[in-house]
Design an enzyme around this catalytic site. Sequence first.
Site, PDB file in Angstrom:
ATOM      1  N   SER A  20      76.922  33.006  38.396  1.00 54.49           N
ATOM      2  CA  SER A  20      76.291  34.284  38.163  1.00 54.49           C
ATOM      3  C   SER A  20      75.127  34.254  37.172  1.00 54.49           C
ATOM      4  O   SER A  20      74.377  35.222  37.090  1.00 54.49           O
ATOM      5  CB  SER A  20      77.341  35.273  37.664  1.00 54.49           C
ATOM      6  N   SER A  67      79.733  29.642  36.376  1.00 54.27           N
ATOM      7  CA  SER A  67      78.485  30.416  36.368  1.00 54.27           C
ATOM      8  C   SER A  67      77.345  29.877  35.531  1.00 54.27           C
ATOM      9  O   SER A  67      76.233  30.398  35.613  1.00 54.27           O
ATOM     10  CB  SER A  67      78.770  31.844  35.926  1.00 54.27           C
ATOM     11  N   LYS A  69      71.507  35.973  28.989  1.00 52.68           N
ATOM     12  CA  LYS A  69      72.145  36.618  30.142  1.00 52.68           C
ATOM     13  C   LYS A  69      72.550  38.044  29.757  1.00 52.68           C
ATOM     14  O   LYS A  69      73.044  38.281  28.651  1.00 52.68           O
ATOM     15  CB  LYS A  69      73.372  35.795  30.544  1.00 52.68           C
TER      16      LYS A  69
END
Length: 491
Positions: free
Chosen positions: A154, A178, A79
């Site tokens: 996210s 997330s 990420k």
Amino acid sequence: MRLSEYTALQIKKKIISREIRPIDLVEHFIKRIKDIDHDIQAYLTINEEETIKKAAQIQKKIENGENVGILAGIPIGIKDNICTKGLHTTCASKILENFIPPYDAFVVKRLKEEDAIILGKTNLDEFAMGSSTENSSFKITRNPWNSDYVPGGSSGGSAAAIAADLSILALGSDTGGSVRQPAAFCGVVGVKPTYGRVSRFGLIAFGSSLDQIGTLTRDVKDAAILLQVIAGHDLRDSTSMQVPVPDYLNEIDSGVHGLRIGIPKEYFDAGLNEDVHNALKNALRMYEQFGAKVVEISLPHTEFAVAVYYIVANAEASSNLARYDGVRYGYRTSKPNGIIDMYCHTRSEGFGNEVKRRIMLGNYALSSGYYDAYYLKASKVRNLIKNDFDVAFQNVDCIICPTSPVPGFKIGERAKNPLEMYLSDIYTIPANLTGIPGISVPCGFSKEGLPIGMQILGKHFEEKKLLQIAYAFERETDFHMKKPVLKWSTD
Ligand code: GLN
């Protein structure tokens, strides 16, 4: 079976036995990303050159009979809020668009030590603020199961990358859900470890008392092996704990016989989607057949969790994001008229709307005169929520509930209404407020064919038990093996 469909454990065997060469494996993934990621948009950066170089090095080691790491030659997507030395780390924000960290996050260092291959950086909501990956400043990631739908967020890029076979492993971060929520939306396994289990050194801070790095994988065993690599104490994160890391794979198949599973009645109320409810009911019936006892419990302060979270997380975010001032690094406005003007323009041009909204809300909650009414009160209610879990865990070994109240939502559907977006975090937020670990595993499909996730929550540092409970379900079901048909590409 396509090369990209294997799990890390399966591919590892093939790499060690020299049936598959790391270089062929990474070339396969790079080609696949080039072929189909323009439709999914999971990646922000592809680490092509380094990936090939690293694969060649590992291949040499294997050919020479040298020792290799636990994740030798296995590609992983990271990420883009986790620092990677020499590789862009943007947080999907214009303010960090050109930021190249001079150091690796603890978890990245660990991955490299175990010979994993950093394939690229995945898309996210700007600064991890969101539940749909629509808040990225650069691109909107699509759900591989249906391109009209969000992949969750996210960590939507990481989850979509695993679902679309654009990586074998991925890392995300989880401040309010997330990792778990995008795992549920994309039909993959997502683990949020206990707060303090994994070092946050090099994770770009959002809400420091909530943030935790987690794993996104095809199945529970891969989650176990990836967590094994990234867990552990680190002196550079004072909140990382000196708790021994057990062998997560060992005894993963010990089953659930005799375990007590708590079902929080507040989590199965009217707001729950019918397909999600049915999938959970079915899963719980299976657990009973496996010999577990399912008991109803109460977490009475659940209704306050979202409100508490959006005060605590925003307060911490407003303080963490104060460092982006255009002075030391990151974006700076051109032609400012003095220092104050430089700060103002840098921040208003560099941050997107959701990030600005949160900074304003956070500053407001912390400002004098309002601190007691908002932040202090929220901290007290946070304790009540934690107390609910402490009481519940005196009676049960784990808690099972949906990961998300809905199987998914369409791109654009909730983007205009922040409150509606915030409410979708209702089942995941409590684990962050209390610091307990949670895992989301695929447990069914909705009528529209979207994956559904089941969340299993455990006591602090009991990830091993969670993985065992999750595996007991996974080994008897095939939801995790289903693949999306990438209709809109040339798959
Ligand atoms: N969706 C939540 C938020 O918008 C959680 C985000 C996260 O876990 N990073 O804050």
